[in-house]
Design a protein around this motif. Structure first.
Motif, short mmCIF file in Angstrom:
data_model
loop_
_atom_site.label_atom_id
_atom_site.label_comp_id
_atom_site.label_asym_id
_atom_site.label_seq_id
_atom_site.Cartn_x
_atom_site.Cartn_y
_atom_site.Cartn_z
N TYR A 129 0.90 -1.15 0.00
CA TYR A 129 0.00 0.00 0.00
C TYR A 129 0.93 1.20 0.00
CZ TYR A 129 -3.23 3.58 1.60
OH TYR A 129 -3.98 4.73 1.71
N ALA A 130 0.85 2.01 -1.04
CA ALA A 130 1.77 3.14 -1.16
C ALA A 130 0.99 4.40 -1.49
CB ALA A 130 2.80 2.86 -2.25
N VAL A 131 1.48 5.52 -0.99
CA VAL A 131 0.88 6.82 -1.28
C VAL A 131 1.94 7.64 -2.02
CG1 VAL A 131 -0.14 8.91 -0.31
CG2 VAL A 131 -0.57 6.69 0.78
N ASP A 132 1.56 8.14 -3.20
CA ASP A 132 2.52 8.92 -3.97
C ASP A 132 2.62 10.35 -3.43
OD1 ASP A 132 0.42 10.44 -5.12
OD2 ASP A 132 0.41 9.26 -6.96
N ARG A 133 3.53 11.11 -3.96
CA ARG A 133 3.78 12.45 -3.43
C ARG A 133 2.61 13.40 -3.62
NH1 ARG A 133 8.67 13.28 -7.40
NH2 ARG A 133 7.56 13.21 -9.38
N ALA A 134 1.65 13.06 -4.50
CA ALA A 134 0.44 13.88 -4.68
C ALA A 134 -0.67 13.47 -3.70
CB ALA A 134 -0.06 13.76 -6.11
N GLY A 135 -0.43 12.42 -2.91
CA GLY A 135 -1.42 11.97 -1.95
C GLY A 135 -2.34 10.87 -2.45
N GLN A 136 -2.11 10.40 -3.69
CA GLN A 136 -2.93 9.32 -4.26
C GLN A 136 -2.44 7.98 -3.71
OE1 GLN A 136 -5.63 9.20 -6.56
NE2 GLN A 136 -5.56 7.07 -5.93
N ALA A 137 -3.37 7.18 -3.23
CA ALA A 137 -3.02 5.84 -2.71
C ALA A 137 -3.05 4.82 -3.85
CB ALA A 137 -4.00 5.44 -1.62
N TRP A 138 -2.16 3.86 -3.78
CA TRP A 138 -2.06 2.78 -4.76
C TRP A 138 -1.83 1.46 -4.03
CZ3 TRP A 138 -2.58 4.04 -9.91
CH2 TRP A 138 -2.44 5.39 -10.23
N VAL A 139 -2.29 0.37 -4.62
CA VAL A 139 -2.04 -0.97 -4.08
C VAL A 139 -1.46 -1.83 -5.20
CG1 VAL A 139 -3.09 -3.07 -3.16
CG2 VAL A 139 -3.88 -0.84 -2.37
N VAL A 140 -0.38 -2.51 -4.90
CA VAL A 140 0.20 -3.51 -5.79
C VAL A 140 0.23 -4.81 -5.00
CG1 VAL A 140 2.28 -4.25 -7.03
CG2 VAL A 140 1.57 -1.85 -7.09
N SER A 141 -0.35 -5.85 -5.58
CA SER A 141 -0.42 -7.14 -4.89
C SER A 141 -0.13 -8.26 -5.88
CB SER A 141 -1.81 -7.31 -4.27
OG SER A 141 -1.86 -8.50 -3.51
N LEU A 142 0.70 -9.18 -5.48
CA LEU A 142 1.06 -10.33 -6.32
C LEU A 142 0.91 -11.62 -5.52
CD1 LEU A 142 4.41 -8.98 -7.80
CD2 LEU A 142 2.21 -9.03 -8.95
N GLN A 143 0.47 -12.66 -6.19
CA GLN A 143 0.41 -13.98 -5.56
C GLN A 143 0.79 -15.02 -6.60
OE1 GLN A 143 -3.32 -15.12 -3.82
NE2 GLN A 143 -2.47 -16.98 -2.98
N ALA A 144 1.60 -15.97 -6.20
CA ALA A 144 1.98 -17.07 -7.07
C ALA A 144 1.76 -18.37 -6.32
CB ALA A 144 3.44 -16.94 -7.48
N ASN A 145 1.33 -19.37 -7.06
CA ASN A 145 1.07 -20.67 -6.46
C ASN A 145 1.70 -21.76 -7.32
OD1 ASN A 145 -0.77 -23.22 -6.26
ND2 ASN A 145 -0.99 -22.09 -4.35
N TRP A 146 2.54 -22.56 -6.70
CA TRP A 146 3.16 -23.70 -7.34
C TRP A 146 2.93 -24.93 -6.46
CZ3 TRP A 146 6.20 -19.13 -6.91
CH2 TRP A 146 6.45 -18.48 -8.12
N PRO A 147 2.92 -26.11 -7.04
CA PRO A 147 2.69 -27.31 -6.22
C PRO A 147 3.80 -27.58 -5.20
CG PRO A 147 2.64 -27.85 -8.58
CD PRO A 147 2.99 -26.42 -8.45
N THR A 148 5.00 -27.03 -5.44
CA THR A 148 6.11 -27.24 -4.52
C THR A 148 6.87 -25.94 -4.31
OG1 THR A 148 7.59 -27.82 -6.33
CG2 THR A 148 6.43 -29.64 -5.26
N PHE A 149 7.67 -25.90 -3.26
CA PHE A 149 8.51 -24.73 -2.96
C PHE A 149 9.48 -24.48 -4.11
CE2 PHE A 149 12.40 -22.95 -1.02
CZ PHE A 149 11.87 -21.75 -0.59
N LYS A 150 9.61 -23.21 -4.54
CA LYS A 150 10.46 -22.87 -5.68
C LYS A 150 11.72 -22.10 -5.30
CE LYS A 150 7.98 -24.51 -9.01
NZ LYS A 150 8.40 -25.63 -9.77
N SER A 151 12.03 -21.97 -4.05
CA SER A 151 13.25 -21.31 -3.56
C SER A 151 13.10 -19.80 -3.53
CB SER A 151 14.49 -21.70 -4.36
OG SER A 151 14.59 -20.93 -5.54
N ASN A 152 14.09 -19.15 -2.97
CA ASN A 152 14.10 -17.69 -2.88
C ASN A 152 14.26 -17.03 -4.24
OD1 ASN A 152 13.72 -17.72 -0.14
ND2 ASN A 152 15.90 -17.81 0.30
N THR A 153 14.69 -17.77 -5.24
CA THR A 153 14.80 -17.22 -6.59
C THR A 153 13.43 -16.80 -7.11
OG1 THR A 153 16.70 -18.63 -7.03
CG2 THR A 153 15.58 -17.71 -8.95
N ALA A 154 12.40 -17.57 -6.81
CA ALA A 154 11.04 -17.22 -7.23
C ALA A 154 10.58 -15.94 -6.55
CB ALA A 154 10.09 -18.37 -6.94
#
Length: 74
Positions: A31-56
């Motif tokens: 959740y970020a607010v830019d210098r003009a006061g506008q709020a923005w949300v960036v959200s990501l989710q990934a799903n794999w059947p197994t752990f993919k390491s810190n590289t993912a």
């Protein structure tokens, strides 16, 4: 600096972050607010059947940073 992503604080004076993971599932949200006061949300989710390491996680964080670069900050 927010863990995992380095944004220009002159453009983004407020940034809040939350992340989580389980085997095969990673989520990152900002959740970020830019210098003009506008709020923005960036959200990501990934799903794999197994752990993919810190590289993912690094790959998802690079996508998030590029998403912030697409936002038209005044």
């Amino acid at each position: 600096k927010v863990p995992g992503i380095d944004l220009d604080r002159s453009k983004w004076p407020y940034i809040g972050a939350k992340a989580g993971n389980l085997p095969g599932d990673m989520t990152f949200s900002w959740y970020a607010v830019d210098r003009a006061g506008q709020a923005w949300v960036v959200s990501l989710q990934a799903n794999w059947p197994t752990f993919k390491s810190n590289t993912a996680a690094a790959w998802l964080l690079s996508i998030a940073k590029e998403a912030f670069n697409l936002i038209p900050v005044a």
